[in-house]
Write a protein that holds these residues in place. Structure first.
Motif, PDB file in Angstrom:
ATOM      1  N   ASP A 292       1.092  -1.173   0.001  1.00  0.00           N
ATOM      2  CA  ASP A 292      -0.092  -0.096   0.154  1.00  0.00           C
ATOM      3  C   ASP A 292       0.641   1.161   0.256  1.00  0.00           C
ATOM      4  OD1 ASP A 292      -2.365  -1.326  -0.104  1.00  0.00           O
ATOM      5  OD2 ASP A 292      -3.097  -0.872   2.047  1.00  0.00           O
ATOM      6  N   ASP A 293       1.745   1.086   0.952  1.00  0.00           N
ATOM      7  CA  ASP A 293       3.123   2.832   1.018  1.00  0.00           C
ATOM      8  C   ASP A 293       3.582   2.760  -0.289  1.00  0.00           C
ATOM      9  OD1 ASP A 293       1.857   3.349   3.608  1.00  0.00           O
ATOM     10  OD2 ASP A 293       3.174   2.523   4.667  1.00  0.00           O
TER      11      ASP A 293
ATOM     12  N   ASP B 136       2.719   2.122  -2.834  1.00  0.00           N
ATOM     13  CA  ASP B 136       1.910   2.218  -4.306  1.00  0.00           C
ATOM     14  C   ASP B 136       1.428   3.581  -3.735  1.00  0.00           C
ATOM     15  OD1 ASP B 136       1.224  -0.188  -5.116  1.00  0.00           O
ATOM     16  OD2 ASP B 136      -0.560  -0.323  -4.545  1.00  0.00           O
ATOM     17  N   ASP B 137       0.845   4.060  -2.795  1.00  0.00           N
ATOM     18  CA  ASP B 137       0.604   5.439  -2.746  1.00  0.00           C
ATOM     19  C   ASP B 137       2.241   6.663  -3.223  1.00  0.00           C
ATOM     20  OD1 ASP B 137      -1.491   5.156  -2.091  1.00  0.00           O
ATOM     21  OD2 ASP B 137      -0.685   5.366   0.558  1.00  0.00           O
ATOM     22  N   CYS B 138       3.241   5.495  -2.442  1.00  0.00           N
ATOM     23  CA  CYS B 138       4.669   6.340  -3.184  1.00  0.00           C
ATOM     24  C   CYS B 138       5.078   6.802  -4.196  1.00  0.00           C
ATOM     25  CB  CYS B 138       5.991   5.428  -2.553  1.00  0.00           C
ATOM     26  SG  CYS B 138       7.077   7.044  -2.617  1.00  0.00           S
TER      27      CYS B 138
ATOM     28  N   GLU C 297       2.442   7.002  -6.602  1.00  0.00           N
ATOM     29  CA  GLU C 297       1.351   7.572  -7.086  1.00  0.00           C
ATOM     30  C   GLU C 297       1.139   8.774  -7.215  1.00  0.00           C
ATOM     31  OE1 GLU C 297      -3.458   8.124  -6.350  1.00  0.00           O
ATOM     32  OE2 GLU C 297      -2.602   5.433  -5.966  1.00  0.00           O
ATOM     33  N   MET C 298       2.212   9.393  -5.634  1.00  0.00           N
ATOM     34  CA  MET C 298       2.347  10.980  -5.396  1.00  0.00           C
ATOM     35  C   MET C 298       3.416  11.250  -6.494  1.00  0.00           C
ATOM     36  SD  MET C 298       2.393  13.320  -3.993  1.00  0.00           S
ATOM     37  CE  MET C 298       0.803  13.683  -3.124  1.00  0.00           C
TER      38      MET C 298
ATOM     39  N   THR D 201      -1.556  17.225   0.006  1.00  0.00           N
ATOM     40  CA  THR D 201      -2.166  15.940   0.583  1.00  0.00           C
ATOM     41  C   THR D 201      -3.030  16.993   1.973  1.00  0.00           C
ATOM     42  OG1 THR D 201       0.380  14.682   0.527  1.00  0.00           O
ATOM     43  CG2 THR D 201      -1.024  14.240   2.585  1.00  0.00           C
TER      44      THR D 201
ATOM     45  N   TYR E 222      -5.806  11.777   4.983  1.00  0.00           N
ATOM     46  CA  TYR E 222      -4.930  11.655   4.410  1.00  0.00           C
ATOM     47  C   TYR E 222      -4.019  11.835   5.704  1.00  0.00           C
ATOM     48  CZ  TYR E 222      -1.189   8.844   2.130  1.00  0.00           C
ATOM     49  OH  TYR E 222      -0.316   7.834   1.519  1.00  0.00           O
TER      50      TYR E 222
ATOM     51  N   LYS F 285      -1.348   9.686   6.598  1.00  0.00           N
ATOM     52  CA  LYS F 285       0.064   9.557   7.267  1.00  0.00           C
ATOM     53  C   LYS F 285       1.415   9.973   6.683  1.00  0.00           C
ATOM     54  CE  LYS F 285      -1.042   5.465   4.641  1.00  0.00           C
ATOM     55  NZ  LYS F 285      -0.792   4.397   3.581  1.00  0.00           N
TER      56      LYS F 285
ATOM     57  N   ARG G 114      -4.255  14.077  -2.376  1.00  0.00           N
ATOM     58  CA  ARG G 114      -4.444  12.760  -1.936  1.00  0.00           C
ATOM     59  C   ARG G 114      -5.408  12.961  -0.926  1.00  0.00           C
ATOM     60  NH1 ARG G 114       1.162  10.343   0.044  1.00  0.00           N
ATOM     61  NH2 ARG G 114       1.999  12.505   0.939  1.00  0.00           N
TER      62      ARG G 114
ATOM     63  N   ASN H 262      -8.334  10.629   1.815  1.00  0.00           N
ATOM     64  CA  ASN H 262      -9.009   9.577   2.285  1.00  0.00           C
ATOM     65  C   ASN H 262     -10.441   9.675   3.340  1.00  0.00           C
ATOM     66  OD1 ASN H 262      -8.657   6.868   2.863  1.00  0.00           O
ATOM     67  ND2 ASN H 262      -6.979   7.602   3.716  1.00  0.00           N
TER      68      ASN H 262
END
Lengths: 270, 270
Positions: free
Chosen positions: A7-8, A10-12, A14-15, A41, A45, A47, A109, A111
Protein backbone atom coordinates in the motif's frame (compact mmCIF):
# COMPACT_ATOMS: atom_id res chain seq x y z
CA UNK A 1 2.47 -6.16 7.03
CA UNK A 2 3.26 -7.15 3.46
CA UNK A 3 -0.06 -5.57 2.45
CA UNK A 4 0.76 -2.36 4.25
CA UNK A 5 4.16 -2.22 2.59
CA UNK A 6 2.56 -2.64 -0.81
CA UNK A 7 0.00 0.00 0.00
CA UNK A 8 2.71 2.40 1.03
CA UNK A 9 4.72 1.63 -2.09
CA UNK A 10 1.66 2.25 -4.26
CA UNK A 11 0.98 5.53 -2.46
CA UNK A 12 4.57 6.56 -2.95
CA UNK A 13 4.56 5.79 -6.67
CA UNK A 14 1.25 7.58 -7.08
CA UNK A 15 2.63 10.68 -5.35
CA UNK A 16 5.74 10.63 -7.56
CA UNK A 17 3.46 10.60 -10.61
CA UNK A 18 1.36 13.41 -9.12
CA UNK A 19 4.46 15.53 -8.46
CA UNK A 20 5.62 15.03 -12.04
CA UNK A 21 2.22 16.00 -13.42
CA UNK A 22 1.86 19.10 -11.25
CA UNK A 23 5.38 20.21 -12.14
CA UNK A 24 4.33 19.93 -15.80
CA UNK A 25 1.16 21.94 -15.16
CA UNK A 26 3.21 24.68 -13.47
CA UNK A 27 6.15 24.33 -15.85
CA UNK A 28 8.30 24.50 -12.72
CA UNK A 29 10.71 22.00 -11.15
CA UNK A 30 10.68 22.00 -7.35
CA UNK A 31 14.02 22.13 -5.54
CA UNK A 32 12.25 20.51 -2.56
CA UNK A 33 9.59 18.10 -3.83
CA UNK A 34 8.51 17.37 -0.23
CA UNK A 35 6.84 20.79 -0.27
CA UNK A 36 4.69 19.83 -3.23
CA UNK A 37 3.91 16.48 -1.62
CA UNK A 38 2.62 18.33 1.44
CA UNK A 39 0.68 20.75 -0.77
CA UNK A 40 -1.19 17.83 -2.36
CA UNK A 41 -2.08 16.08 0.91
CA UNK A 42 -5.58 16.59 2.32
CA UNK A 43 -5.93 16.46 6.15
CA UNK A 44 -7.97 13.22 5.84
CA UNK A 45 -4.79 11.48 4.61
CA UNK A 46 -3.16 11.05 7.98
CA UNK A 47 0.08 9.31 7.00
CA UNK A 48 1.79 12.60 6.06
CA UNK A 49 1.63 16.25 7.00
CA UNK A 50 -1.27 17.99 5.28
CA UNK A 51 -1.48 21.12 3.15
CA UNK A 52 -3.12 23.22 5.86
CA UNK A 53 -0.11 25.31 6.88
CA UNK A 54 0.98 25.86 3.27
CA UNK A 55 -2.60 26.83 2.36
CA UNK A 56 -2.50 29.73 4.86
CA UNK A 57 0.79 30.96 3.40
CA UNK A 58 -0.48 30.56 -0.17
CA UNK A 59 -3.71 32.40 0.64
CA UNK A 60 -1.78 35.42 2.01
CA UNK A 61 0.73 35.34 -0.88
CA UNK A 62 -2.05 35.20 -3.46
CA UNK A 63 -3.91 38.01 -1.66
CA UNK A 64 -0.90 40.32 -1.87
CA UNK A 65 -0.07 39.32 -5.46
CA UNK A 66 -3.61 40.15 -6.61
CA UNK A 67 -3.63 43.46 -4.72
CA UNK A 68 -0.27 44.36 -6.30
CA UNK A 69 -1.70 43.48 -9.71
CA UNK A 70 -4.87 45.57 -9.19
CA UNK A 71 -2.95 48.49 -7.64
CA UNK A 72 -0.58 48.71 -10.60
CA UNK A 73 -3.07 47.85 -13.35
CA UNK A 74 -5.78 50.30 -12.19
CA UNK A 75 -3.99 53.39 -10.88
CA UNK A 76 -7.11 55.51 -11.16
CA UNK A 77 -9.68 53.17 -9.62
CA UNK A 78 -10.80 53.87 -6.10
CA UNK A 79 -9.92 51.55 -3.18
CA UNK A 80 -13.36 49.91 -3.28
CA UNK A 81 -12.61 48.56 -6.76
CA UNK A 82 -9.26 47.16 -5.56
CA UNK A 83 -11.10 45.28 -2.79
CA UNK A 84 -13.71 43.92 -5.20
CA UNK A 85 -11.00 42.71 -7.59
CA UNK A 86 -9.19 40.99 -4.73
CA UNK A 87 -12.32 39.24 -3.45
CA UNK A 88 -13.37 38.10 -6.92
CA UNK A 89 -9.96 36.59 -7.68
CA UNK A 90 -9.36 34.81 -4.40
CA UNK A 91 -12.92 33.54 -3.81
CA UNK A 92 -13.55 29.82 -3.33
CA UNK A 93 -15.67 29.97 -6.52
CA UNK A 94 -12.79 31.35 -8.59
CA UNK A 95 -10.06 29.13 -7.13
CA UNK A 96 -12.13 25.95 -7.38
CA UNK A 97 -12.51 26.66 -11.09
CA UNK A 98 -8.74 27.25 -11.32
CA UNK A 99 -8.20 23.78 -9.81
CA UNK A 100 -10.35 22.31 -12.57
CA UNK A 101 -9.10 24.32 -15.54
CA UNK A 102 -5.46 23.67 -14.60
CA UNK A 103 -6.04 19.98 -13.87
CA UNK A 104 -4.67 20.32 -10.30
CA UNK A 105 -7.89 18.79 -8.93
CA UNK A 106 -6.79 15.33 -10.04
CA UNK A 107 -3.80 15.18 -7.73
CA UNK A 108 -5.18 15.67 -4.20
CA UNK A 109 -4.20 12.74 -1.97
CA UNK A 110 -7.00 12.12 0.53
CA UNK A 111 -8.91 9.58 2.53
CA UNK A 112 -12.42 10.95 2.45
CA UNK A 113 -14.84 8.86 0.39
CA UNK A 114 -17.33 11.71 -0.06
CA UNK A 115 -14.70 14.05 -1.52
CA UNK A 116 -14.40 12.33 -4.91
CA UNK A 117 -18.14 12.42 -5.43
CA UNK A 118 -18.43 16.13 -4.60
CA UNK A 119 -15.46 17.05 -6.79
CA UNK A 120 -16.76 14.93 -9.68
CA UNK A 121 -20.21 16.52 -9.53
CA UNK A 122 -18.78 20.05 -9.33
CA UNK A 123 -16.32 19.37 -12.17
CA UNK A 124 -19.11 18.15 -14.43
CA UNK A 125 -21.20 21.26 -13.69
CA UNK A 126 -18.25 23.59 -14.30
CA UNK A 127 -17.44 21.90 -17.59
CA UNK A 128 -20.98 22.68 -18.73
CA UNK A 129 -20.67 26.38 -17.93
CA UNK A 130 -20.65 28.42 -21.09
CA UNK A 131 -19.20 31.60 -19.67
CA UNK A 132 -16.99 32.70 -16.77
CA UNK A 133 -18.88 32.18 -13.51
CA UNK A 134 -18.00 34.79 -10.91
CA UNK A 135 -20.66 34.63 -8.21
CA UNK A 136 -21.46 30.99 -7.64
CA UNK A 137 -22.95 28.38 -9.91
CA UNK A 138 -25.40 25.53 -9.49
CA UNK A 139 -23.53 23.88 -6.65
CA UNK A 140 -21.41 25.11 -3.77
CA UNK A 141 -17.74 24.96 -4.84
CA UNK A 142 -15.91 22.30 -2.78
CA UNK A 143 -13.46 24.12 -0.52
CA UNK A 144 -10.79 21.42 -1.06
CA UNK A 145 -10.39 22.62 -4.66
CA UNK A 146 -9.63 26.19 -3.61
CA UNK A 147 -7.39 24.92 -0.81
CA UNK A 148 -5.25 22.90 -3.18
CA UNK A 149 -4.63 25.94 -5.40
CA UNK A 150 -3.61 28.01 -2.38
CA UNK A 151 -1.38 25.28 -0.96
CA UNK A 152 0.39 24.74 -4.29
CA UNK A 153 0.98 28.51 -4.50
CA UNK A 154 2.32 28.35 -0.91
CA UNK A 155 4.66 25.49 -1.86
CA UNK A 156 6.05 27.36 -4.87
CA UNK A 157 6.46 30.48 -2.70
CA UNK A 158 8.45 28.59 -0.04
CA UNK A 159 10.46 26.71 -2.70
CA UNK A 160 11.38 30.11 -4.18
CA UNK A 161 12.58 31.37 -0.77
CA UNK A 162 9.48 33.54 -0.23
CA UNK A 163 10.09 35.64 -3.35
CA UNK A 164 6.61 36.80 -4.41
CA UNK A 165 7.56 38.17 -7.83
CA UNK A 166 9.26 34.91 -8.82
CA UNK A 167 6.25 32.99 -7.46
CA UNK A 168 3.82 35.06 -9.52
CA UNK A 169 5.81 34.26 -12.67
CA UNK A 170 5.20 30.55 -11.97
CA UNK A 171 1.60 30.60 -10.70
CA UNK A 172 0.09 33.78 -12.20
CA UNK A 173 -0.93 31.95 -15.37
CA UNK A 174 -3.11 29.54 -13.37
CA UNK A 175 -5.40 32.41 -12.42
CA UNK A 176 -6.13 33.38 -16.03
CA UNK A 177 -8.45 34.92 -16.92
CA UNK A 178 -7.98 37.26 -13.97
CA UNK A 179 -11.30 38.87 -13.13
CA UNK A 180 -11.07 42.56 -14.06
CA UNK A 181 -13.29 45.58 -13.32
CA UNK A 182 -14.51 45.34 -16.90
CA UNK A 183 -15.67 41.75 -16.40
CA UNK A 184 -17.46 42.66 -13.17
CA UNK A 185 -19.07 45.59 -14.92
CA UNK A 186 -20.48 43.27 -17.55
CA UNK A 187 -21.69 40.87 -14.86
CA UNK A 188 -22.78 42.88 -11.84
CA UNK A 189 -23.61 40.87 -8.74
CA UNK A 190 -27.30 39.89 -9.24
CA UNK A 191 -28.50 40.65 -5.69
CA UNK A 192 -26.85 44.11 -5.66
CA UNK A 193 -28.12 44.72 -9.19
CA UNK A 194 -31.68 43.89 -8.15
CA UNK A 195 -31.55 46.17 -5.10
CA UNK A 196 -29.97 48.99 -7.12
CA UNK A 197 -32.58 48.69 -9.85
CA UNK A 198 -35.53 48.63 -7.47
CA UNK A 199 -34.17 51.56 -5.50
CA UNK A 200 -33.97 53.50 -8.75
CA UNK A 201 -37.56 52.57 -9.54
CA UNK A 202 -38.73 53.42 -6.03
CA UNK A 203 -39.71 49.80 -5.42
CA UNK A 204 -39.37 47.83 -2.20
CA UNK A 205 -37.45 44.52 -2.40
CA UNK A 206 -37.68 41.79 0.22
CA UNK A 207 -35.88 38.48 0.10
CA UNK A 208 -37.38 35.86 2.37
CA UNK A 209 -35.52 32.63 3.00
CA UNK A 210 -36.78 29.35 4.39
CA UNK A 211 -34.85 26.16 5.01
CA UNK A 212 -36.22 22.64 4.74
CA UNK A 213 -34.45 19.29 4.25
CA UNK A 214 -31.05 20.95 3.75
CA UNK A 215 -32.43 23.16 0.99
CA UNK A 216 -32.81 26.90 1.26
CA UNK A 217 -35.54 28.58 -0.73
CA UNK A 218 -35.17 32.28 -1.42
CA UNK A 219 -38.30 34.15 -2.45
CA UNK A 220 -38.16 37.63 -3.90
CA UNK A 221 -40.98 40.05 -3.23
CA UNK A 222 -41.17 43.38 -4.98
CA UNK A 223 -43.64 45.79 -3.42
CA UNK A 224 -45.00 42.83 -1.42
CA UNK A 225 -45.72 40.79 -4.56
CA UNK A 226 -43.95 37.43 -4.98
CA UNK A 227 -41.86 37.59 -8.16
CA UNK A 228 -39.87 34.37 -8.07
CA UNK A 229 -38.42 31.65 -5.81
CA UNK A 230 -35.28 29.55 -6.15
CA UNK A 231 -33.79 26.75 -4.06
CA UNK A 232 -30.27 25.51 -3.43
CA UNK A 233 -28.41 23.51 -0.81
CA UNK A 234 -26.41 26.69 -0.21
CA UNK A 235 -28.11 29.73 1.29
CA UNK A 236 -26.16 32.32 -0.71
CA UNK A 237 -26.70 30.47 -3.97
CA UNK A 238 -30.46 30.32 -3.42
CA UNK A 239 -30.45 34.11 -3.09
CA UNK A 240 -28.20 34.52 -6.14
CA UNK A 241 -30.33 32.28 -8.34
CA UNK A 242 -33.55 33.93 -7.20
CA UNK A 243 -32.11 37.39 -7.93
CA UNK A 244 -30.89 36.24 -11.36
CA UNK A 245 -34.31 34.82 -12.17
CA UNK A 246 -36.03 37.99 -10.93
CA UNK A 247 -33.81 40.14 -13.15
CA UNK A 248 -34.55 37.89 -16.11
CA UNK A 249 -38.25 38.11 -15.38
CA UNK A 250 -37.95 41.85 -15.27
CA UNK A 251 -36.25 41.62 -18.67
CA UNK A 252 -33.14 43.47 -17.73
CA UNK A 253 -30.55 44.70 -20.11
CA UNK A 254 -27.41 45.85 -18.34
CA UNK A 255 -26.32 49.32 -19.24
CA UNK A 256 -22.60 49.73 -18.88
CA UNK A 257 -21.59 53.08 -17.52
CA UNK A 258 -18.74 54.77 -19.30
CA UNK A 259 -16.63 55.78 -16.31
CA UNK A 260 -15.39 52.32 -15.48
CA UNK A 261 -17.46 51.92 -12.32
CA UNK A 262 -19.39 48.73 -11.64
CA UNK A 263 -22.40 48.82 -13.92
CA UNK A 264 -25.94 49.89 -13.23
CA UNK A 265 -28.99 48.34 -14.84
CA UNK A 266 -32.01 49.58 -16.70
CA UNK A 267 -35.47 48.14 -16.32
CA UNK A 268 -37.20 47.52 -19.60
CA UNK A 269 -40.49 46.07 -18.50
CA UNK A 270 -42.02 44.18 -15.65
CA UNK B 1 -6.74 84.04 -2.85
CA UNK B 2 -3.73 85.25 -0.89
CA UNK B 3 -5.20 83.53 2.15
CA UNK B 4 -5.58 80.29 0.25
CA UNK B 5 -1.99 80.55 -0.94
CA UNK B 6 -0.78 81.07 2.61
CA UNK B 7 -2.87 78.15 3.81
CA UNK B 8 -1.43 75.96 1.10
CA UNK B 9 2.10 77.08 1.95
CA UNK B 10 1.54 76.28 5.62
CA UNK B 11 0.12 72.87 4.74
CA UNK B 12 3.09 72.19 2.52
CA UNK B 13 5.62 73.12 5.20
CA UNK B 14 3.76 71.06 7.76
CA UNK B 15 3.82 68.03 5.46
CA UNK B 16 7.55 68.45 4.84
CA UNK B 17 8.08 68.40 8.61
CA UNK B 18 5.83 65.34 8.93
CA UNK B 19 7.74 63.50 6.21
CA UNK B 20 11.04 64.26 7.96
CA UNK B 21 9.70 63.03 11.30
CA UNK B 22 8.23 59.82 9.88
CA UNK B 23 11.46 59.10 8.01
CA UNK B 24 13.24 59.41 11.36
CA UNK B 25 10.75 57.07 13.04
CA UNK B 26 11.27 54.50 10.30
CA UNK B 27 14.99 55.21 9.95
CA UNK B 28 14.33 55.12 6.21
CA UNK B 29 14.70 57.79 3.50
CA UNK B 30 12.02 57.62 0.80
CA UNK B 31 13.12 57.74 -2.83
CA UNK B 32 9.62 59.05 -3.64
CA UNK B 33 8.39 61.24 -0.77
CA UNK B 34 5.05 61.73 -2.56
CA UNK B 35 4.21 58.17 -1.49
CA UNK B 36 4.68 59.04 2.17
CA UNK B 37 2.67 62.23 1.70
CA UNK B 38 -0.20 60.14 0.35
CA UNK B 39 0.22 57.63 3.19
CA UNK B 40 -0.28 60.41 5.75
CA UNK B 41 -3.37 61.94 4.12
CA UNK B 42 -6.79 61.02 5.55
CA UNK B 43 -9.73 60.98 3.07
CA UNK B 44 -11.26 64.02 4.84
CA UNK B 45 -8.33 66.11 3.57
CA UNK B 46 -9.58 66.54 0.03
CA UNK B 47 -6.78 68.62 -1.48
CA UNK B 48 -4.60 65.56 -2.12
CA UNK B 49 -5.00 61.88 -2.84
CA UNK B 50 -5.67 59.94 0.38
CA UNK B 51 -4.02 56.92 1.90
CA UNK B 52 -6.87 54.54 1.04
CA UNK B 53 -5.26 52.72 -1.88
CA UNK B 54 -1.90 52.41 -0.08
CA UNK B 55 -3.70 51.15 3.01
CA UNK B 56 -5.10 48.18 1.06
CA UNK B 57 -1.64 47.33 -0.26
CA UNK B 58 -0.08 47.75 3.20
CA UNK B 59 -2.74 45.57 4.80
CA UNK B 60 -2.05 42.71 2.37
CA UNK B 61 1.74 43.14 2.66
CA UNK B 62 1.57 43.11 6.44
CA UNK B 63 -0.73 40.07 6.37
CA UNK B 64 1.76 38.08 4.31
CA UNK B 65 4.78 39.30 6.33
CA UNK B 66 3.17 38.18 9.60
CA UNK B 67 2.15 34.81 8.14
CA UNK B 68 5.71 34.30 6.86
CA UNK B 69 7.02 35.17 10.32
CA UNK B 70 4.61 32.77 12.10
CA UNK B 71 5.15 29.98 9.53
CA UNK B 72 8.93 30.09 9.97
CA UNK B 73 9.00 30.83 13.70
CA UNK B 74 6.54 28.08 14.68
CA UNK B 75 7.18 25.13 12.37
CA UNK B 76 5.35 22.73 14.66
CA UNK B 77 2.25 24.76 15.49
CA UNK B 78 -0.94 23.82 13.74
CA UNK B 79 -2.61 26.08 11.14
CA UNK B 80 -5.12 27.38 13.68
CA UNK B 81 -2.28 28.94 15.69
CA UNK B 82 -0.90 30.61 12.53
CA UNK B 83 -4.31 32.20 11.93
CA UNK B 84 -4.58 33.40 15.53
CA UNK B 85 -1.11 34.96 15.37
CA UNK B 86 -2.02 36.71 12.13
CA UNK B 87 -5.29 38.11 13.50
CA UNK B 88 -3.71 39.28 16.75
CA UNK B 89 -0.92 41.14 14.93
CA UNK B 90 -2.98 42.85 12.25
CA UNK B 91 -6.03 43.74 14.37
CA UNK B 92 -7.17 47.35 14.63
CA UNK B 93 -6.41 47.12 18.37
CA UNK B 94 -2.80 46.12 17.79
CA UNK B 95 -2.11 48.53 14.92
CA UNK B 96 -3.71 51.52 16.66
CA UNK B 97 -1.31 50.92 19.56
CA UNK B 98 1.58 50.71 17.05
CA UNK B 99 0.57 54.15 15.73
CA UNK B 100 0.84 55.51 19.26
CA UNK B 101 4.00 53.75 20.43
CA UNK B 102 5.85 54.71 17.23
CA UNK B 103 4.57 58.30 17.26
CA UNK B 104 3.07 57.95 13.75
CA UNK B 105 -0.33 59.08 15.08
CA UNK B 106 0.87 62.70 15.23
CA UNK B 107 1.37 63.03 11.50
CA UNK B 108 -2.02 62.26 9.94
CA UNK B 109 -3.18 65.17 7.79
CA UNK B 110 -6.97 65.41 7.99
CA UNK B 111 -9.96 67.68 8.01
CA UNK B 112 -12.26 65.99 10.45
CA UNK B 113 -12.74 67.91 13.71
CA UNK B 114 -13.91 64.85 15.64
CA UNK B 115 -10.80 62.84 14.76
CA UNK B 116 -8.38 64.73 17.03
CA UNK B 117 -10.66 64.30 20.01
CA UNK B 118 -11.07 60.54 19.47
CA UNK B 119 -7.36 60.00 18.91
CA UNK B 120 -6.46 62.11 21.97
CA UNK B 121 -8.83 60.18 24.22
CA UNK B 122 -7.63 56.80 22.94
CA UNK B 123 -3.97 57.84 23.26
CA UNK B 124 -4.48 58.86 26.88
CA UNK B 125 -6.16 55.56 27.69
CA UNK B 126 -3.43 53.53 25.95
CA UNK B 127 -0.72 55.44 27.79
CA UNK B 128 -2.33 54.38 31.08
CA UNK B 129 -2.31 50.70 30.13
CA UNK B 130 0.14 48.82 32.28
CA UNK B 131 0.47 45.74 30.13
CA UNK B 132 0.11 44.71 26.48
CA UNK B 133 -3.57 44.90 25.50
CA UNK B 134 -4.50 42.28 22.95
CA UNK B 135 -8.29 42.06 22.90
CA UNK B 136 -9.65 45.59 23.18
CA UNK B 137 -9.35 48.14 25.94
CA UNK B 138 -11.65 50.71 27.48
CA UNK B 139 -12.47 52.42 24.20
CA UNK B 140 -12.87 51.28 20.61
CA UNK B 141 -9.55 51.83 18.82
CA UNK B 142 -9.95 54.57 16.17
CA UNK B 143 -9.64 52.92 12.77
CA UNK B 144 -7.63 55.86 11.39
CA UNK B 145 -4.70 54.88 13.63
CA UNK B 146 -4.55 51.35 12.23
CA UNK B 147 -5.07 52.73 8.70
CA UNK B 148 -2.08 55.03 8.98
CA UNK B 149 0.22 52.17 10.01
CA UNK B 150 -0.99 50.08 7.06
CA UNK B 151 -0.66 52.95 4.58
CA UNK B 152 2.87 53.79 5.75
CA UNK B 153 3.80 50.10 5.33
CA UNK B 154 2.23 50.25 1.84
CA UNK B 155 4.26 53.35 0.98
CA UNK B 156 7.53 51.75 2.08
CA UNK B 157 6.61 48.61 0.12
CA UNK B 158 5.97 50.57 -3.08
CA UNK B 159 9.07 52.73 -2.54
CA UNK B 160 11.09 49.51 -2.26
CA UNK B 161 9.66 48.23 -5.56
CA UNK B 162 7.31 45.74 -3.86
CA UNK B 163 10.12 43.85 -2.16
CA UNK B 164 8.51 42.39 0.99
CA UNK B 165 11.71 41.27 2.72
CA UNK B 166 13.30 44.71 2.35
CA UNK B 167 10.03 46.28 3.57
CA UNK B 168 9.96 44.06 6.65
CA UNK B 169 13.49 45.19 7.54
CA UNK B 170 12.21 48.78 7.60
CA UNK B 171 8.79 48.33 9.23
CA UNK B 172 9.09 45.09 11.23
CA UNK B 173 10.40 46.96 14.27
CA UNK B 174 7.21 49.05 14.45
CA UNK B 175 5.21 45.92 15.28
CA UNK B 176 7.32 45.03 18.31
CA UNK B 177 6.46 43.33 20.51
CA UNK B 178 4.95 40.92 17.98
CA UNK B 179 2.17 38.96 19.66
CA UNK B 180 3.35 35.36 20.01
CA UNK B 181 1.57 32.10 20.94
CA UNK B 182 3.22 32.37 24.35
CA UNK B 183 1.69 35.82 24.94
CA UNK B 184 -1.74 34.60 23.86
CA UNK B 185 -1.35 31.62 26.14
CA UNK B 186 -0.72 33.90 29.10
CA UNK B 187 -3.68 36.06 28.15
CA UNK B 188 -6.38 33.82 26.71
CA UNK B 189 -9.37 35.60 25.18
CA UNK B 190 -11.68 36.27 28.16
CA UNK B 191 -14.95 35.19 26.49
CA UNK B 192 -13.44 31.89 25.27
CA UNK B 193 -11.78 31.40 28.63
CA UNK B 194 -15.09 31.86 30.44
CA UNK B 195 -16.92 29.40 28.18
CA UNK B 196 -14.09 26.87 28.45
CA UNK B 197 -14.00 27.13 32.21
CA UNK B 198 -17.75 26.78 32.65
CA UNK B 199 -17.88 23.84 30.25
CA UNK B 200 -15.24 22.14 32.39
CA UNK B 201 -17.28 22.82 35.51
CA UNK B 202 -20.49 21.65 33.89
CA UNK B 203 -21.99 25.13 34.18
CA UNK B 204 -24.23 26.90 31.70
CA UNK B 205 -23.11 30.37 30.50
CA UNK B 206 -25.43 32.88 28.84
CA UNK B 207 -24.41 36.34 27.69
CA UNK B 208 -27.36 38.68 27.21
CA UNK B 209 -26.83 41.98 25.46
CA UNK B 210 -29.04 45.05 25.45
CA UNK B 211 -28.44 48.35 23.68
CA UNK B 212 -29.59 51.77 24.87
CA UNK B 213 -28.37 55.28 24.00
CA UNK B 214 -25.47 53.93 21.91
CA UNK B 215 -24.22 51.80 24.81
CA UNK B 216 -24.30 48.03 24.84
CA UNK B 217 -24.64 46.28 28.18
CA UNK B 218 -23.50 42.66 28.36
CA UNK B 219 -24.76 40.60 31.29
CA UNK B 220 -23.28 37.26 32.14
CA UNK B 221 -25.45 34.58 33.63
CA UNK B 222 -24.00 31.35 34.97
CA UNK B 223 -26.57 28.65 35.61
CA UNK B 224 -29.24 31.34 35.22
CA UNK B 225 -27.72 33.53 37.96
CA UNK B 226 -26.57 37.04 37.03
CA UNK B 227 -22.84 37.27 37.78
CA UNK B 228 -21.86 40.64 36.34
CA UNK B 229 -22.73 43.31 33.76
CA UNK B 230 -20.52 45.68 31.79
CA UNK B 231 -21.24 48.46 29.30
CA UNK B 232 -19.36 49.93 26.37
CA UNK B 233 -20.10 51.92 23.23
CA UNK B 234 -18.79 48.90 21.35
CA UNK B 235 -20.72 45.64 21.46
CA UNK B 236 -17.67 43.36 21.46
CA UNK B 237 -15.96 45.35 24.17
CA UNK B 238 -18.99 45.15 26.46
CA UNK B 239 -18.81 41.36 26.16
CA UNK B 240 -15.05 41.34 26.71
CA UNK B 241 -15.23 43.52 29.79
CA UNK B 242 -18.11 41.54 31.26
CA UNK B 243 -16.23 38.27 30.69
CA UNK B 244 -13.06 39.73 32.25
CA UNK B 245 -15.03 40.92 35.27
CA UNK B 246 -16.78 37.55 35.58
CA UNK B 247 -13.44 35.74 35.53
CA UNK B 248 -12.08 38.10 38.18
CA UNK B 249 -15.16 37.55 40.29
CA UNK B 250 -14.63 33.84 39.94
CA UNK B 251 -11.06 34.41 41.16
CA UNK B 252 -9.38 32.76 38.26
CA UNK B 253 -5.75 31.87 38.04
CA UNK B 254 -4.71 30.86 34.57
CA UNK B 255 -2.96 27.56 34.29
CA UNK B 256 -0.64 27.40 31.36
CA UNK B 257 -0.62 24.11 29.58
CA UNK B 258 2.78 22.71 28.72
CA UNK B 259 2.20 21.82 25.07
CA UNK B 260 2.17 25.37 23.73
CA UNK B 261 -1.54 25.43 23.00
CA UNK B 262 -3.68 28.40 24.00
CA UNK B 263 -4.12 28.11 27.77
CA UNK B 264 -6.93 26.71 29.80
CA UNK B 265 -8.04 28.10 33.14
CA UNK B 266 -8.72 26.74 36.58
CA UNK B 267 -11.54 27.83 38.82
CA UNK B 268 -10.47 28.49 42.36
CA UNK B 269 -13.69 29.64 43.95
CA UNK B 270 -16.95 31.29 43.04
Amino acid sequence: MEMLKNDDEDDCLEMLEAIKSVEQILNYKFKDQKLLEKALTHPSYTKSESYERLEIVGDAALGLAIINFAYLAYPHHDPGVLSIIRSANISTEKLARVAISSGLYKYVRHNSPSLDHKVKKFTELVQQEEDITIYGGEMKAPKVLADIVESVIGAVYEDLCFDLKATWLVVGGLLEPIITPQMLQKKPQPVSQLFELCQKNGQQVDIKQTRENDKTTASIYIDNKLIVSASSDQKDNAKLHAATAALEKMDIRSSFSENGKIGTAKRKAI
